[in-house]
Design an enzyme around this catalytic site. Structure first.
Site, PDB file in Angstrom:
ATOM      1  N   ASP A 113     -10.104  -8.370  26.130  1.00 40.43           N
ATOM      2  CA  ASP A 113      -9.707  -7.478  27.046  1.00 40.43           C
ATOM      3  C   ASP A 113      -9.067  -8.306  28.259  1.00 40.43           C
ATOM      4  OD1 ASP A 113     -10.919  -5.988  24.952  1.00 40.43           O
ATOM      5  OD2 ASP A 113     -12.566  -5.503  26.162  1.00 40.43           O
ATOM      6  N   ASP A 160      -9.159   2.428  22.935  1.00 46.31           N
ATOM      7  CA  ASP A 160      -8.839   2.216  24.061  1.00 46.31           C
ATOM      8  C   ASP A 160      -7.389   2.306  24.790  1.00 46.31           C
ATOM      9  OD1 ASP A 160     -11.217   0.762  23.509  1.00 46.31           O
ATOM     10  OD2 ASP A 160     -10.746  -0.891  24.414  1.00 46.31           O
TER      11      ASP A 160
HETATM   12  C1  FRU Z   1     -13.464  -1.341  23.513  1.00 47.43           C
HETATM   13  C2  FRU Z   1     -13.241  -2.447  22.405  1.00 47.43           C
HETATM   14  C3  FRU Z   1     -12.479  -3.672  23.377  1.00 47.43           C
HETATM   15  C4  FRU Z   1     -11.669  -4.281  22.144  1.00 47.43           C
HETATM   16  C5  FRU Z   1     -11.293  -3.123  21.305  1.00 47.43           C
HETATM   17  C6  FRU Z   1     -11.041  -3.299  19.996  1.00 47.43           C
HETATM   18  O1  FRU Z   1     -13.623  -0.358  22.889  1.00 47.43           O
HETATM   19  O2  FRU Z   1     -14.300  -2.813  21.884  1.00 47.43           O
HETATM   20  O3  FRU Z   1     -13.267  -4.659  23.841  1.00 47.43           O
HETATM   21  O4  FRU Z   1     -10.643  -5.109  22.609  1.00 47.43           O
HETATM   22  O5  FRU Z   1     -12.037  -2.141  21.617  1.00 47.43           O
HETATM   23  O6  FRU Z   1     -10.387  -1.981  19.460  1.00 47.43           O
END
Ligand code: FRU
Length: 485
Positions: A166, A46
């Site tokens: 998040d 992300d």
């Molecule tokens: C999305 C996610 C988020 C989390 C992160 C961990 O791809 O699963 O929800 O914060 O990646 O790497």
């Protein structure tokens, strides 16, 4: 595919010496990107902490240093002055407290006055691997490195599952308050977003309630990376629903969608004006984030991860995978978003190349469609066979993208053929080709389609229906593949 033990995936990184060899090994790969931010080693997922602060654009990405595997996540930092040229700026955030002992997971940034603040998920796990997610904050110090607050802003709510993470922070002028959106899952395993509020950035946070989105009460099992922005007076909510299949997305259970509507911060209700739309129709686009502190009220700045959770990509063999998308500008069209590569992207054009049936390893491919059906096959062999087949059916007004003809096939179980329904006849496609990705902006950006592709040395040709007009440019590289710790 390599098997990783938990110890290997969650190994703590102490010094540059531990990964410099991994970096040296991957930089010579034919698949390293030339104008996309990509992992310095290991895996990127992300985008995080994306925003403008004191003349600089900051971007971080979820980073697992050790290889093409999701393990202990750091934030890696890159900066830019134009959203086109990116410079590696070193490790941006690292798991070193009890609250984030198993990873600094996704989050956002906010600039206020002279300070840039980062809001992130502290992924705590205890000895028996039970997870407790915390919402944490840090402020960038003068050396550009974050100074974490000693305590999280808040912990998880007991009336939701362990999936609460998040944080996306926004300032709402009409209420003179900050709000944090959190991606969540309720105890019935339905995707939700939670909202917290405060008068001040680093303290006083309290739970405001669950975000209500009428009609979306049963829409996926977890809403990752919720994010909201206002474009030309309308609110746009994006999130990445997972653990569900959606029509038009083959067997994939990870998606990235948007809703246009109105956000009411009194009732915590987002009222959509129409149905959801895909932020991108491609095989690999997820966890997109809007930049913070954008001054133009008529556009949003967006970046996504070219990749999906639980998917596997051919560069795993080389011990790395993942890429950011190019930065996109989004404007409001007629009930939908219109996307384009960020303003000024054309300055990367180097030379116009002859439209002679060969493709540059990285460049821009512009197609003006003639009337009727159309076939464009990218990355074919010299004899015109194979490749990424793009077919436009004029009667149905759909574009079908079929990657089964590529030599390197992957994620076959997720689906290798996807359709893009168009609102009107196909007029143009702008394809950004980098060494392991394509991003298509279709009909002036009414739809986008992003995918990883890994053409072999023999797959650098194209064929196209007569009557279509093609212009090809080589591009200048805009990322330097250097090692900055
Ligand atoms: C999305 C996610 C988020 C989390 C992160 C961990 O791809 O699963 O929800 O914060 O990646 O790497």
């Amino acid at each position: 595919m390599r098997e990783w033990t938990r110890e290997e995936r969650y190994r703590v990184l102490h010094s540059a010496d531990e990964i410099i060899d991994l970096h040296d090994k991957i930089v010579s790969s034919d698949y390293r990107q030339k104008f996309h931010v990509q992992p310095i080693t290991g895996l990127s997922s992300d985008p995080n902490g994306f925003g403008y602060h004191n003349g600089i654009w900051h971007l971080y990405y979820q980073w697992c240093p050790w290889g093409a595997v999701h393990g202990l996540k750091y934030w890696y930092h890159a900066t830019s002055t134009d959203l086109i040229h990116w410079t590696n700026a070193g490790v941006g955030l690292w798991p070193d407290t009890v609250y984030d002992n198993r990873g600094t997971h996704s989050g956002s940034a906010f600039s206020k006055g002279d300070d840039l603040y980062l809001f992130y998920t502290g992924n705590h796990r205890d000895e028996d691997w039970t997870r407790t997610p915390y919402t944490c904050a840090a402020k960038l110090g003068e050396d550009g490195k974050p100074v974490k607050l000693p305590k999280p802003l808040f912990g998880p709510r007991p009336d939701y599952s362990e999936h609460q993470r998040d944080p996306k922070i926004v300032y709402v002028p009409s209420k003179d308050k900050y709000f944090i959106f959190i991606g969540a899952q309720n105890l019935d395993l339905k995707g939700r977003a939670l909202i917290y509020e405060s008068d001040s950035l680093l303290e006083g946070w309290k739970f405001a309630g669950e975000l209500k989105v009428p009609g979306f009460e049963d829409f996926g099992g977890m809403w990752e990376c919720p994010c909201i922005v206002n474009i030309s007076g309308k609110d746009v909510l994006i999130f990445s629903p997972q653990y569900t299949k959606l029509p038009g997305r083959a067997e994939s259970t990870n998606h990235n969608i948007y809703l246009i509507g109105k956000m009411d911060y009194d009732t915590l209700t987002f009222t959509p004006e129409g149905d959801y739309r895909f932020l991108d129709f491609g095989f690999d686009f997820y966890a997109a984030q809007f930049a913070a502190n954008v001054s133009d009220p008529d556009k949003a700045i967006l970046i996504g991860w070219i990749g999906l959770p639980d998917n596997h990509y051919p560069t795993e063999e080389e011990d790395w995978e993942g890429s950011m998308s190019v930065v996109r500008e989004l404007r409001l069209g007629d009930g939908q978003l219109i996307a384009s590569p960020v303003e000024g992207f054309e300055q990367l054009r180097d030379k116009e190349l002859p439209a002679d049936g060969t493709l540059p390893a990285f460049g821009e491919f512009l197609l003006k469609a003639g009337a009727g059906d159309m076939d464009l096959n990218l990355f074919t062999k010299a004899d015109g066979t194979g490749g990424l087949k793009i077919h436009y059916d004029d009667a149905a007004k759909t574009l079908t993208v079929d990657k089964r003809g590529m030599e390197k096939r992957f994620n076959q179980n997720v689906g290798e053929v996807l359709e893009v329904p168009l609102d009107r006849a196909l007029s143009d496609i702008r394809v950004l080709i980098d060494r392991c990705s394509v991003e298509m902006f279709i009909n002036g950006g009414e739809a986008t389609f992003t995918a990883h592709v890994y053409p072999t040395k023999d797959e650098h040709n194209y064929t196209v229906t007569e009557g279509a007009c093609v212009t090809i440019y080589s591009l200048k590289p805009s990322v330097k593949d250097d090692f900055v710790f």
